[in-house]
Motif scaffolding. Structure first.
Motif, mmCIF file in Angstrom:
data_model
loop_
_atom_site.group_PDB
_atom_site.id
_atom_site.type_symbol
_atom_site.label_atom_id
_atom_site.label_comp_id
_atom_site.label_asym_id
_atom_site.label_seq_id
_atom_site.Cartn_x
_atom_site.Cartn_y
_atom_site.Cartn_z
ATOM 1 N N GLY A 207 -23.456 10.513 22.150
ATOM 2 C CA GLY A 207 -24.523 11.115 22.818
ATOM 3 C C GLY A 207 -24.496 11.878 24.047
ATOM 4 N N CYS A 208 -25.365 12.730 24.313
ATOM 5 C CA CYS A 208 -25.112 13.402 25.653
ATOM 6 C C CYS A 208 -23.717 14.180 25.658
ATOM 7 N N HIS A 209 -23.336 14.301 26.864
ATOM 8 C CA HIS A 209 -22.007 15.192 27.057
ATOM 9 C C HIS A 209 -20.631 14.338 26.608
ATOM 10 N N SER A 271 -27.265 15.833 30.900
ATOM 11 C CA SER A 271 -26.193 16.817 30.975
ATOM 12 C C SER A 271 -25.889 17.497 29.760
ATOM 13 N N GLU A 272 -26.262 17.075 28.517
ATOM 14 C CA GLU A 272 -25.962 17.826 27.377
ATOM 15 C C GLU A 272 -27.141 17.445 26.281
ATOM 16 N N SER A 273 -28.200 18.458 26.068
ATOM 17 C CA SER A 273 -28.916 18.024 25.142
ATOM 18 C C SER A 273 -28.920 18.628 23.691
ATOM 19 N N ILE A 274 -27.866 19.646 23.842
ATOM 20 C CA ILE A 274 -27.834 20.449 22.303
ATOM 21 C C ILE A 274 -26.189 20.764 22.252
ATOM 22 N N TYR A 275 -25.858 21.172 21.281
ATOM 23 C CA TYR A 275 -24.489 21.280 20.863
ATOM 24 C C TYR A 275 -23.972 22.553 20.301
ATOM 25 N N LEU A 276 -22.982 23.034 20.606
ATOM 26 C CA LEU A 276 -22.655 24.589 20.282
ATOM 27 C C LEU A 276 -21.252 24.669 19.980
ATOM 28 N N SER A 308 -27.469 22.807 17.508
ATOM 29 C CA SER A 308 -27.819 21.436 16.967
ATOM 30 C C SER A 308 -28.320 20.349 18.048
ATOM 31 N N VAL A 309 -29.196 19.833 17.615
ATOM 32 C CA VAL A 309 -29.597 18.380 18.464
ATOM 33 C C VAL A 309 -29.059 17.358 17.517
ATOM 34 N N VAL A 324 -19.744 10.239 11.233
ATOM 35 C CA VAL A 324 -19.800 10.618 12.660
ATOM 36 C C VAL A 324 -21.188 11.321 12.898
ATOM 37 N N MET A 325 -22.005 10.876 13.904
ATOM 38 C CA MET A 325 -23.113 11.739 14.337
ATOM 39 C C MET A 325 -23.423 11.720 15.757
ATOM 40 N N TYR A 326 -23.855 12.832 16.061
ATOM 41 C CA TYR A 326 -24.168 13.211 17.413
ATOM 42 C C TYR A 326 -25.601 13.555 17.507
ATOM 43 N N GLN A 327 -26.314 12.847 18.687
ATOM 44 C CA GLN A 327 -27.423 13.164 19.122
ATOM 45 C C GLN A 327 -27.709 13.740 20.679
#
Length: 441
Positions: A207-209, A271-276, A308-309, A324-327
């Motif tokens: 999660g986060c950054h 510091s990071e709420s979304i991923y690009l 993506s969130v 693998v999962m990212y939030q």
């Protein structure tokens, strides 16, 4: 003087996939679709499931309507609509001890009922064993509130402080899920995630950054990278804007997405709420972008998107690897004052934490997908450098010729027979080892 080793034998389990099943009279149905969602009715049910799996060896059915829409009904029983997934304890596993445990969890806020008739339900999977989490030593304190809210004991993830948490180099086949919250991983300290995800089918949540930092890690020789869900890495967290709610929710029948309403309010902080993905790359084709921000202003100028969130998939799109999962977001358990610090705990935080636990249970279901459930026979207490026989048996309906049998041990040595059904195990002499894990794969 040689030390004794207490050896834990892990039992692999059948994976039961989606399909209509008849649920017997006298089964207990957990209702996870209550509104508003609270820690008691939305998160404590995961504590109940963990308790039943870990302490009573009671399998739990996970019911999900495979064709529903967002927040749609999974099934209806006794005029009650059940939504956002439901856990079911079959009547045949409801011993006096299990019933006592269920009643205890009901006093904590778990809501459910006992069936007085049979019912047909769409079952995604049968949960057979409790996940074993381990937390990254860098910033694990950000994730421990999840377990406190669900009333899952600290022993499930290595303890309430970093003393017993692990570095990636310490991960073994006995660990199911590695948790990496807000952190700054580098190749030197976190490279083993690449191999553990592949060789041990270990699952990774981040999660986060820590997400964009990890996705951009490249080995010193440039031959390996840790971009599990993107092709060339991500835009660094310092170089892009936050997400813009309202977000778009997809894959409503996926196990990860079994929660009520939304998690927007719990994700737009830190510091990071979304991923690009980077401009010269993209998301891997198999990555499920379950929550996206279609209105993100830097797509496509900075990134091809989507922004993506919540995203998950097999590492490197390889189904033989772990998930693998990212939030997005940092203050997943609520903050003070809004903005960077997050908002006070509310139902959106319940939804976010439910997605985490959903992923965890899905990961262990997947990890054991090709295994049957053996009964292992071995001594419970073993002396170092002494040879001990170990064998296993399987249910009568299992044809062993359909399976390849392999054994691994976290320490010590194994000698196998020609059919690998009977082995000899020798515990190590290292006096620093007090615990070992022997696993049939």
């Amino acid at each position: 003087m040689k030390k004794y080793l207490f050896c834990i034998f892990l039992v692999c389990s059948f994976k039961s996939f989606a399909g209509i099943e008849r649920i017997s009279k006298g089964s207990f149905i957990v209702n996870l679709g209550i509104s508003p969602q609270t820690k008691a009715n939305g998160l404590k049910p995961y504590g109940l499931v963990y308790d039943l799996l870990q302490n009573f060896n009671a399998p739990v059915k996970w019911a999900i309507n495979s064709s529903k829409s967002k927040d749609g009904i999974d099934f209806t029983y006794n005029n009650t609509p059940y939504r956002s997934g439901s856990f079911i304890v079959l009547a045949q596993y409801r011993t006096a001890e299990v019933n006592e445990a269920i009643e205890g969890w009901k006093t904590k806020g778990v809501i459910g009922e006992t069936t007085d008739t049979e019912i047909s339900v769409d079952i995604y999977a049968t949960l057979n064993y409790a996940p074993k989490w381990t937390i990254d030593k860098m910033s694990g304190q950000l994730i421990t509130p999840f377990f406190v809210n669900a009333d899952i004991p600290a022993s499930a993830h290595g303890g309430s402080n970093r003393t017993a948490w692990k570095t990636p180099a310490e991960l073994t086949e006995c660990d199911d899920i590695f948790i990496l919250p807000h952190a700054d991983p580098v190749w030197a300290s976190h490279q083993n995630l690449l191999f553990w995800n592949k060789d041990r089918k270990g699952a990774i949540w981040s999660g986060c950054h820590a997400v964009s930092v990890m996705e951009n890690i490249v080995s010193p020789d440039g031959l390996m990278s840790m971009n599990f869900l993107t092709t060339t890495g991500m835009v660094k967290y310092q170089n892009h804007l936050d997400g813009i709610p309202p977000y778009t929710y997809q894959y409503p029948a996926d196990p990860v997405m079994q929660f009520v309403n939304k998690m927007d309010d719990a994700s737009t902080n830190g510091s990071e709420s979304i991923y690009l993905p980077k401009a010269n790359g993209k998301w891997r084709p198999g990555a499920k972008l379950s929550i996206t921000s279609p209105a993100h202003s830097q797509v496509p100028s900075l990134s091809p998107g989507p922004a993506s969130v919540l995203a998950y998939g097999f590492g490197f799109d390889d189904p033989t690897r772990g998930l693998v999962m990212y939030q997005g977001g940092h203050y997943h358990d609520g903050g003070i004052g809004g903005g960077f610090g997050g908002t006070p705990f509310n139902s959106d935080h319940v939804a976010l934490q439910r997605a985490f636990f959903n992923f965890s249970f899905m990961a262990v279901v997947d990890r054991q997908s090709k295994n049957v459930s053996p009964q292992i026979t071995a001594a419970g207490l073993m002396r170092a450098e002494t040879v001990y026989p170990v064998s296993f048996s399987v249910p009568g309906n299992v044809n062993l010729s359909d399976y390849e049998v392999e054994w691994t041990a976290s320490s010590g040595s194994i000698t196998t027979s020609s059919d690998k059904k009977n082995i000899s195990y020798t515990p190590p002499s290292d006096e620093n080892i007090a615990l070992c894990c022997l696993q049939w794969l």
